[in-house]
Design an enzyme around this catalytic site. Structure first.
Site, PDB file in Angstrom:
ATOM      1  N   GLU A   1     -48.218 -76.058  10.259  1.00 43.79           N
ATOM      2  CA  GLU A   1     -49.659 -75.882  10.154  1.00 43.79           C
ATOM      3  C   GLU A   1     -50.066 -74.432   9.894  1.00 43.79           C
ATOM      4  OE1 GLU A   1     -47.995 -77.303  12.605  1.00 43.79           O
ATOM      5  OE2 GLU A   1     -48.473 -79.436  12.337  1.00 43.79           O
TER       6      GLU A   1
ATOM      7  N   VAL B   1     -46.461 -85.693   8.514  1.00 51.00           N
ATOM      8  CA  VAL B   1     -47.792 -85.121   8.335  1.00 51.00           C
ATOM      9  C   VAL B   1     -48.083 -85.209   6.834  1.00 51.00           C
ATOM     10  CG1 VAL B   1     -49.252 -83.087   8.591  1.00 51.00           C
ATOM     11  CG2 VAL B   1     -47.438 -83.563  10.279  1.00 51.00           C
TER      12      VAL B   1
ATOM     13  N   MET C   1     -33.865 -72.480  -6.461  1.00 47.69           N
ATOM     14  CA  MET C   1     -35.116 -71.727  -6.358  1.00 47.69           C
ATOM     15  C   MET C   1     -34.907 -70.308  -6.904  1.00 47.69           C
ATOM     16  SD  MET C   1     -36.832 -73.163  -2.825  1.00 47.69           S
ATOM     17  CE  MET C   1     -35.432 -72.854  -1.755  1.00 47.69           C
ATOM     18  N   THR C   2     -34.715 -70.237  -8.212  1.00 44.22           N
ATOM     19  CA  THR C   2     -34.376 -68.981  -8.873  1.00 44.22           C
ATOM     20  C   THR C   2     -35.631 -68.196  -9.228  1.00 44.22           C
ATOM     21  OG1 THR C   2     -34.000 -70.439 -10.785  1.00 44.22           O
ATOM     22  CG2 THR C   2     -32.072 -69.472  -9.751  1.00 44.22           C
ATOM     23  N   TYR C   3     -36.317 -67.753  -8.198  1.00 45.19           N
ATOM     24  CA  TYR C   3     -37.500 -66.913  -8.342  1.00 45.19           C
ATOM     25  C   TYR C   3     -37.732 -66.191  -7.015  1.00 45.19           C
ATOM     26  CZ  TYR C   3     -39.001 -71.655  -7.030  1.00 45.19           C
ATOM     27  OH  TYR C   3     -39.076 -72.915  -6.491  1.00 45.19           O
ATOM     28  N   GLU C   4     -38.708 -65.302  -6.995  1.00 44.06           N
ATOM     29  CA  GLU C   4     -39.088 -64.510  -5.821  1.00 44.06           C
ATOM     30  C   GLU C   4     -38.155 -63.330  -5.543  1.00 44.06           C
ATOM     31  OE1 GLU C   4     -42.161 -65.110  -3.281  1.00 44.06           O
ATOM     32  OE2 GLU C   4     -42.402 -65.194  -5.467  1.00 44.06           O
TER      33      GLU C   4
ATOM     34  N   TRP D   1     -42.200 -73.988 -10.194  1.00 49.53           N
ATOM     35  CA  TRP D   1     -43.156 -73.643  -9.151  1.00 49.53           C
ATOM     36  C   TRP D   1     -44.194 -72.749  -9.819  1.00 49.53           C
ATOM     37  CZ3 TRP D   1     -44.530 -75.519  -4.691  1.00 49.53           C
ATOM     38  CH2 TRP D   1     -45.533 -74.828  -3.977  1.00 49.53           C
TER      39      TRP D   1
ATOM     40  N   GLU E   1     -36.270 -74.472   4.645  1.00 45.62           N
ATOM     41  CA  GLU E   1     -35.953 -73.070   4.347  1.00 45.62           C
ATOM     42  C   GLU E   1     -35.828 -72.245   5.619  1.00 45.62           C
ATOM     43  OE1 GLU E   1     -38.280 -71.304   1.208  1.00 45.62           O
ATOM     44  OE2 GLU E   1     -38.646 -73.256   0.248  1.00 45.62           O
ATOM     45  N   TYR E   2     -35.128 -71.108   5.508  1.00 48.08           N
ATOM     46  CA  TYR E   2     -34.949 -70.139   6.586  1.00 48.08           C
ATOM     47  C   TYR E   2     -34.315 -70.781   7.819  1.00 48.08           C
ATOM     48  CZ  TYR E   2     -37.987 -67.287   3.680  1.00 48.08           C
ATOM     49  OH  TYR E   2     -38.509 -66.594   2.630  1.00 48.08           O
TER      50      TYR E   2
END
Length: 442
Positions: free
Chosen positions: A172, A145, A278-281, A404, A215-216
């Site tokens: 989506e 997609v 991904m060293t944030y959040e 990001w 992810e997840y």
């Protein structure tokens, strides 16, 4: 290079006099616009130009860069006020060299949606090695997609930045789907089709490689995901590209949680050519107010990562955004608003707020009372928090930084990056066409 923290009563003019730097130059390096209002506690980056040039009639960015043995990107980095655009006027004063001359190299990668503001991207791309359009999804049959990323690809090419095909399980509805991942990873035909389609588009659009972001996944899909990456790597390498993978910010092999259990650091680190941490959040939209990327937490992730993965493969994730929480915080109900780091500092001034700095997190924050009478708490990034994170790259020998994202301006951060590191990966095609080979730091 110095960092100044604004005291009560100070202005950009008084700070400029204190450090012997023109206030207009301070404004450019810090992304400030007239009338240059500052919040108490705001951090200001102090950079000292070594040489200046006054634009003459007929000058162009190319001719000035050539005159001072710079690439066009190099001149843009020294003059963030140009916003990566070839618009000059006679009498304009440009910086052509700085006192800070870094020798350590690093690379910068960042993400952008196809609808990203072009002016913002033009201001950032002179610093960047790689731009990653977000994102390519896929169906359960392995069909891609595709986003409408032609504009991003053209802009990256203009600035000599590489691009990566970002392959993710974003569906989506706007969430990451383990169900979609499992359907493809567990089906030989669908998995083969996804690999074939990904490599085909990589070739057709001139991507330098593939960046995978599933992810997840949970523990059940960890082994099949690692195996998929090995298969994809072989196909990507055969097509002349490289493979990158994004990893959740783990601190141990057995860290519980669906976000973490699907990412085997050792297995994926051995397979991928590059890794984005991904060293944030830590501070996130529906979580309680706190730093988005507190340094103490970030460093624990880095320490674990380098114990499992070659340090030079790792890109440290950096959050180019901030959150504004309305208090009191109620779990499951409070939703933080997202804003840019420059916008956060402006908000502090607009609301008459003093900015404080959390030492363990190495992160600025402030609170204010909104028009609705509610108290808000804002955590963001500034040059102090940026400097602390850049120090981790140097201390642990990491391969670079992954942002990001590239969607919001943050001039002070990128100016600091340019003062701290010699940025790699910038091509000089325009100069090579003339038979001249120039270096940013001669």
């Amino acid at each position: 290079m110095q960092i100044h923290v604004v005291r009560p009563g100070q202005t950009l003019w008084s700070i400029g006099r204190e450090y012997g730097v023109l206030p207009g130059l301070l404004a450019r390096f810090n992304g400030l616009t007239e009338p240059y209002r500052l919040a108490v506690g705001q951090a200001i980056l102090i950079l000292r130009p070594e040489s200046l040039y006054t634009v003459q009639p007929g000058d162009t960015v190319f001719s000035i860069a050539q005159k001072f043995s710079l690439t066009q990107n190099g001149l843009y980095r020294l003059n963030p006020g140009l916003s990566g655009q070839e618009r000059l006027y006679p009498g304009q004063v440009l910086v052509t060299s700085m006192e800070d001359r870094p020798t350590e190299k690093t690379t910068l990668l960042g993400y952008a949606y196809p609808w990203a503001n072009e002016r913002t991207l033009r201001g950032i791309l002179p610093y960047a090695d790689t731009l990653v359009p977000f994102t390519y999804g896929f169906t359960e049959a392995g069909e891609l997609v595709e986003p409408d990323d032609e504009g991003l690809l053209a802009l990256a090419k203009e600035f000599g930045a590489k691009t990566l095909l970002h392959l993710s399980t974003l569906i989506e509805q706007g969430s990451f789907s383990a169900q979609r991942a499992g359907a493809v990873l567990g089906d030989d035909a669908a998995r083969g089709a996804l690999i074939q389609n990904t490599v085909r588009v990589m070739r057709e659009k001139g991507f330098a490689g593939v960046d995978v972001d599933f992810e997840y996944l949970g523990r059940a899909l960890a082994a099949s995901y690692a195996a998929f990456l090995r298969e994809l790597r072989e196909a990507v390498h055969a097509a002349g590209g490289y493979l990158m993978a994004a990893l959740a910010p783990k601190t141990s092999d057995d860290q519980p949680g669906v976000l973490y259990e699907g990412h085997d650091y050792a297995a994926i680190g051995q397979t991928a050519d590059k890794i984005l941490l991904m060293t944030y959040e830590w501070g996130f939209t529906y979580g309680p107010p706190m730093a988005v990327a507190p340094l103490n937490a970030v460093e624990r992730v880095v320490q674990y990562a380098v114990s499992r993965i070659e340090a030079g493969k790792l890109l440290l994730g950096f959050p180019n955004y901030a959150y504004d929480w309305t208090l009191p915080y109620e779990a499951g109900l409070t939703r933080a608003a997202t804003l840019g780091n420059e916008a956060a500092a402006q908000l502090a001034f607009d609301t008459g707020s003093e900015i404080f700095f959390d030492e363990p997190a190495q992160t600025p924050w402030f609170s204010y009372t909104g028009m609705d009478g509610a108290v808000h708490e804002v955590w963001f990034e500034d040059v102090r928090s940026s400097l602390a994170k850049f120090a981790l790259v140097r201390q642990y020998g990491l391969g670079g930084l992954g942002y990001w994202n590239f969607m919001r301006p943050f001039a002070a951060n990128f100016s600091l990056l340019n003062a701290q590191f010699r940025l790699e990966g910038q091509r000089i095609d325009k100069f090579q066409k003339t038979g001249i080979l120039l270096d940013d730091y001669k």
